[in-house]
Design an enzyme around this catalytic site. Sequence first.
Site, short mmCIF file in Angstrom:
data_model
loop_
_atom_site.label_atom_id
_atom_site.label_comp_id
_atom_site.label_asym_id
_atom_site.label_seq_id
_atom_site.Cartn_x
_atom_site.Cartn_y
_atom_site.Cartn_z
N ASP A 139 0.86 -1.19 0.00
CA ASP A 139 0.00 0.00 0.00
C ASP A 139 0.90 1.25 0.00
OD1 ASP A 139 -2.40 1.46 0.37
OD2 ASP A 139 -2.22 1.36 2.57
N HIS A 140 0.52 2.25 -0.75
CA HIS A 140 1.26 3.53 -0.78
C HIS A 140 2.77 3.37 -0.98
CE1 HIS A 140 -2.08 6.22 -0.01
NE2 HIS A 140 -2.54 5.29 0.81
N ASP A 151 2.13 5.45 -5.21
CA ASP A 151 1.44 6.69 -4.87
C ASP A 151 2.25 7.89 -5.37
OD1 ASP A 151 0.20 8.88 -3.85
OD2 ASP A 151 0.19 8.20 -1.77
N GLU A 208 -2.74 6.38 -7.50
CA GLU A 208 -3.68 7.41 -7.00
C GLU A 208 -3.69 8.65 -7.89
OE1 GLU A 208 -3.57 7.92 -2.75
OE2 GLU A 208 -3.91 10.08 -2.89
N GLY A 238 -6.68 7.97 8.59
CA GLY A 238 -6.68 8.23 10.04
C GLY A 238 -8.07 8.55 10.54
N HIS A 246 -9.71 4.95 -0.31
CA HIS A 246 -8.78 5.00 0.83
C HIS A 246 -9.44 5.75 1.98
CE1 HIS A 246 -4.73 3.77 -0.90
NE2 HIS A 246 -5.58 3.60 -1.89
N ASN A 281 -10.04 0.36 1.63
CA ASN A 281 -8.89 0.20 2.53
C ASN A 281 -9.25 0.57 3.97
OD1 ASN A 281 -7.45 -0.25 0.20
ND2 ASN A 281 -6.06 1.47 0.46
P1 13P Z 1 -7.56 4.47 7.30
O1 13P Z 1 -6.36 4.39 8.18
O2 13P Z 1 -8.28 5.76 7.40
O3 13P Z 1 -8.47 3.29 7.50
O4 13P Z 1 -7.05 4.42 5.78
C1 13P Z 1 -6.57 3.23 5.26
C2 13P Z 1 -5.99 3.41 3.92
O5 13P Z 1 -6.54 4.09 3.08
C3 13P Z 1 -4.75 2.71 3.64
O6 13P Z 1 -4.19 3.08 2.43
#
Ligand code: 13P
Length: 282
Positions: free
Chosen positions: A82-83, A104, A134, A179, A206, A228
């Site tokens: 991820d990212h 990303d 993204e 977050g 996300h 996600n």
């Molecule tokens: P959250 O931490 O808000 O659940 O986001 C997760 C996310 O998008 C991981 O790429």
Amino acid sequence: MPLVKMTELFPKKSDCTYAIGAFNVSDMEMAWGAIQAAEELNAPLILQIAEGRLRYSPLDLLGPVMIAAAKKCKMPTAVHLDHGGTIEAIKLALELGFTSVMFDGSKYPLDENIRKTREVVELAHSKGAAVEAEIGRVGGAEGDYKAVDIAVTSVDEAVRFAKESGIDAMAVAIGTAHGNYKETPKLRIDRLKEIFDATDTPLVLHGGTGLTEDDFKNCYHNGIKKINIATASYDSSANKIKEIAKSKSDAKYFDFSDAIVQGTMENVKKHMKIFGVENKVK
Ligand code: 13P
């Protein structure tokens, strides 16, 4: 079950009745909790780790654990970076056998984002892996990066980005942020619909933590195929640990490690049910 590519798990474009959950993990306990949730609900799963969290869980140590967890799981499971922001992390994930990576490049101008993303697509596709990238900018920060403001994805840019980069999944910014939310997010479902109508590339949401059940449903009813979730699993596990520390003065190490497994499992199950992915494995 074999380790699969996340693209094999996505619902068809015309099926907007559910979305696949992609759950971030940071250790063996979280991965184990997630695969048990998938097995209990008969649901496909995506396990992922963000590059911004590798300081706590080096990829060369955690990556093989994630692959082993996916192979152990009785449900089809994909393993995803991820990212990804650096080519080193992306290359390592591919060498370890991750079945997809995210690049990303949302901080770059459009042309540069397309060029860099295309390089990752060529590399990943040559190894049989899929790529998510993204366009626009999801708010907040995933991991140890500086939080950024939301830049809602433009339809024209999304169409061009999907076509010219050759990606397999596209993360769009429609008002969500990574977050816990400080204020109620304003979701741009209108924009999501326009992007969904304009492109065939599967769309990714996300910043799932803190959205309501209605928000999630609204998103997958209007075209989101992958959602996600990271912070909610970390919080659920941390809360379980705090409960044990408070209620059990003679708690041992294994009470705490089990709390992580249980905390993640509960959170993954809760979200899988909302995402409508229960019993999607035939
Ligand atoms: P959250 O931490 O808000 O659940 O986001 C997760 C996310 O998008 C991981 O790429």
